[in-house]
Design an enzyme around this catalytic site. Sequence first.
Site, PDB file in Angstrom:
ATOM      1  N   HIS A  42      52.271  32.694  56.331  1.00 48.05           N
ATOM      2  CA  HIS A  42      51.144  33.591  56.062  1.00 48.05           C
ATOM      3  C   HIS A  42      51.547  35.063  55.971  1.00 48.05           C
ATOM      4  CE1 HIS A  42      49.144  29.906  57.144  1.00 48.05           C
ATOM      5  NE2 HIS A  42      47.968  30.414  56.811  1.00 48.05           N
ATOM      6  N   LYS A  92      39.875  44.486  44.789  1.00 50.21           N
ATOM      7  CA  LYS A  92      39.623  43.483  43.738  1.00 50.21           C
ATOM      8  C   LYS A  92      40.657  42.365  43.852  1.00 50.21           C
ATOM      9  CE  LYS A  92      38.082  43.236  38.925  1.00 50.21           C
ATOM     10  NZ  LYS A  92      36.863  42.493  39.215  1.00 50.21           N
ATOM     11  N   TYR A 101      43.496  41.694  40.788  1.00 45.52           N
ATOM     12  CA  TYR A 101      43.335  41.522  39.341  1.00 45.52           C
ATOM     13  C   TYR A 101      42.462  42.620  38.768  1.00 45.52           C
ATOM     14  CZ  TYR A 101      38.550  39.669  39.723  1.00 45.52           C
ATOM     15  OH  TYR A 101      37.205  39.529  39.958  1.00 45.52           O
TER      16      TYR A 101
HETATM   17  N1  PDD Z   1      34.079  41.426  37.705  1.00 40.55           N
HETATM   18  N2  PDD Z   1      31.329  43.327  41.482  1.00 40.55           N
HETATM   19  C1  PDD Z   1      32.123  42.243  41.428  1.00 40.55           C
HETATM   20  C2  PDD Z   1      32.139  41.312  42.581  1.00 40.55           C
HETATM   21  C3  PDD Z   1      32.924  42.010  40.292  1.00 40.55           C
HETATM   22  O1  PDD Z   1      33.735  40.932  40.258  1.00 40.55           O
HETATM   23  C4  PDD Z   1      32.854  42.899  39.196  1.00 40.55           C
HETATM   24  C5  PDD Z   1      33.708  42.717  37.973  1.00 40.55           C
HETATM   25  C6  PDD Z   1      31.991  44.005  39.287  1.00 40.55           C
HETATM   26  C7  PDD Z   1      31.879  45.020  38.179  1.00 40.55           C
HETATM   27  O2  PDD Z   1      33.047  45.799  38.089  1.00 40.55           O
HETATM   28  P1  PDD Z   1      33.549  46.419  36.710  1.00 40.55           P
HETATM   29  O3  PDD Z   1      32.430  47.264  36.194  1.00 40.55           O
HETATM   30  O4  PDD Z   1      34.751  47.187  37.068  1.00 40.55           O
HETATM   31  O5  PDD Z   1      33.830  45.256  35.790  1.00 40.55           O
HETATM   32  C8  PDD Z   1      31.254  44.196  40.451  1.00 40.55           C
HETATM   33  C9  PDD Z   1      34.960  41.108  36.597  1.00 40.55           C
HETATM   34  C10 PDD Z   1      34.387  41.487  35.267  1.00 40.55           C
HETATM   35  C11 PDD Z   1      35.315  39.644  36.694  1.00 40.55           C
HETATM   36  O6  PDD Z   1      35.659  39.223  37.801  1.00 40.55           O
HETATM   37  O7  PDD Z   1      35.298  38.937  35.691  1.00 40.55           O
END
Ligand code: PDD
Length: 286
Positions: free
Chosen positions: A103, A150, A34
Amino acid sequence: MIPRCVYVNGRYVHYGAARVHVEDRGFQFGDAVYEVCAIRAGRLLDLDAHLARLDRSLAALRIAPPLGPQPLRHVLREVVQRNLVRDGLLYLQVSRGVAEREHAFPDPAVSPTLVIFARPMNMEHLDARAATGISVHTSPDIRWARRDIKTTGLLGNVLGKQSAREAGASEVWFVDGQGYVTEGGSTNAWIVDRRGVLRTRELSQDILPGITRETLLSVIHDSSLEFAEVPFTVREAQEAQEAFNTSALSFVTPVTTIDGVRLKGPQPGLVAMGLRQSYLNRVDSV
Ligand code: PDD
């Protein structure tokens, strides 16, 4: 706030009618990636970098991109416009698709599932949070070993965030086996240490390569701030001059209290608040 319309596999559907299959692999296995982007004055911030990271996440899991780059950008713009979002967030998720539960990857491969929506956010509320600063609560990092991808497999983050909430804090900072902070539950973690050096952990499989982190690094390189990609312990953070978090949704948000210990000196710190403004100037100007 509730989105008006959601893009699901080629169609724009009403939020209440948007559906994915019960055997979607995102639902059953967390076999999905995502992205979350901020929308400011109708524009998607740091979009190129978010799409580049999406490509890297898809490639790491060998999920085929559901749309080419130009059609995807077109859909993203449509979703923002159809939801009438001026300031808010965009959420995009790609799962490996729908297949009978097994899986290993479906063979032959199935079409990935693509879901995109946008919703307005209360920017005044975010600014107010930054102006007062937030508390963080620390917790052992129990997540899997590929936090650089991610994925929607966020159970460790969910449990960490809940433990923070129950401790009266608004973010969790995960701590590795050696006592060093990895990152926040949905943010990257930073300090200005006792000597005045700005520090955040170096990129590795231990943390998400945050896009806000990346943009802020370019802001820092153009400044006179002393910076080092060196991890820090919870104790070092509690004794730091300043601490803050970065993410697409919170930009730069000062941290004033860590596990109940309030940082010394005027809080929120001047460096964090200055970087928040510089970050917003940078993303607004491109
Ligand atoms: N989260 N670390 C983690 C575990 C994250 O889930 C996120 C972002 C970040 C910061 O990444 P970025 O600057 O690209 O948003 C670091 C998003 C905002 C979320 O899961 O809602």
